[in-house]
Design a protein around this motif. Structure first.
Motif, PDB file in Angstrom:
ATOM      1  N   ASN A  17      -6.564  -3.035  -6.538  1.00  0.00           N
ATOM      2  CA  ASN A  17      -7.800  -3.521  -6.103  1.00  0.00           C
ATOM      3  C   ASN A  17      -8.036  -4.830  -6.756  1.00  0.00           C
ATOM      4  OD1 ASN A  17      -8.078  -1.336  -4.191  1.00  0.00           O
ATOM      5  ND2 ASN A  17      -9.599  -0.322  -5.792  1.00  0.00           N
ATOM      6  N   GLN A 153     -14.332  -0.328  -5.812  1.00  0.00           N
ATOM      7  CA  GLN A 153     -13.767   0.910  -5.128  1.00  0.00           C
ATOM      8  C   GLN A 153     -14.787   1.264  -3.842  1.00  0.00           C
ATOM      9  OE1 GLN A 153     -11.067   2.984  -4.289  1.00  0.00           O
ATOM     10  NE2 GLN A 153     -11.032   3.303  -6.489  1.00  0.00           N
ATOM     11  N   GLY A 187     -10.951   6.983  -7.265  1.00  0.00           N
ATOM     12  CA  GLY A 187     -11.186   6.648  -5.881  1.00  0.00           C
ATOM     13  C   GLY A 187     -11.641   7.919  -4.781  1.00  0.00           C
TER      14      GLY A 187
END
Length: 188
Positions: A17, A153, A187
Motif C-alpha cells: 500500500n 488499510q 488487513g
C-alpha cells in the motif's frame, strides 16, 4: 524531533500500500507545517530493506518532520485481537499520525483483560489504540465513519468496496457478529 510517523508493512520484500502511505505522508506534512515549508520525499525510493529481513514480515517505521526522515525496520508477528474494552474519551484528537501517543497509551492502559480498546467519542465508535476497527454483520463489513485517523488499510478496503462506512454508536456494538482491528500490518 519527528512529530509524525508512518508504519508500513513489507511482506517478502514487497512494500504494501505504498501509494496510500505516500499520499497520507504528503497530506500530513502540509497540514502540520503548511504548504510551502516542507520537503517531500519519495518514500518508496528511501526504503532499503536489510538483506536479513527480505523473506520476513517487516514493520517499517518512518518518522519524519518538514526536512528529514528516519527509517527503522522490525520483524513482525501478527497478533489476534478478540476482545475490545470500550473506553470513552470525548476530547481525543489524532487526525494525524503523531509520534506522541501519550493519551492513546493512557487509554490503552485501561483495557483490563481485553486485547485492545475501542475508543468512544461523543457516543460513537472511532478506533482502537493501534488501528481502525471493522464490524461484521452477516456478510457485510462496516467501519465507523468517525475514525480518529483515516488509516491506509481502511482507505484501501473502502476503495475496493470490501468495507462500508457507517455511523456506529457505542450502544449498537452488540448488534455485530464480529469485530476486527485493521492497520498497515493487519488487513481484512
Amino acid at each position: 524531533m519527528f512529530p509524525l510517523f508512518e508504519t508500513l508493512a513489507i511482506e517478502q520484500g514487497n512494500i504494501q500500500n505504498i501509494e496510500y502511505h505516500q499520499a497520507r505522508y504528503e497530506r500530513s506534512l502540509r497540514q502540520f507545517y503548511g504548504k510551502s515549508a516542507v520537503k517531500i520525499f519519495n518514500l518508496f525510493e528511501l526504503i532499503r530493506l536489510p538483506t536479513h529481513l527480505q523473506n520476513q514480515l517487516v514493520r517499517c517505521r518512518i518518522d519524519y518532520n518538514a526536512q528529514s526522515i528516519q527509517i527503522q525496520y522490525f520483524e513482525y508477528q501478527r497478533k489476534t485481537y478478540r476482545t475490545f474494552q470500550p473506553i470513552v474519551c470525548d476530547d481525543i484528537d489524532y487526525h494525524l499520525k503523531y509520534t506522541n501517543r501519550d493519551l492513546l497509551n493512557a487509554l490503552f492502559a485501561q483495557r483490563g483483560n481485553c486485547d485492545e480498546i475501542m475508543i468512544i467519542k461523543n457516543g460513537k465508535v472511532t478506533d482502537c489504540a493501534i488501528g481502525n476497527l471493522i464490524f461484521r454483520q452477516g456478510n457485510q463489513w462496516f467501519t465507523p465513519n468517525t475514525p480518529l485517523l483515516k488509516g491506509t488499510q481502511r482507505e484501501k478496503l473502502l476503495r475496493e468496496g470490501k468495507i462500508t462506512e457507517a455511523t456506529i454508536y457505542a450502544k449498537d456494538i452488540e448488534k455485530f457478529d464480529e469485530i476486527r482491528l485493521i492497520n498497515a500490518m493487519n488487513g481484512l
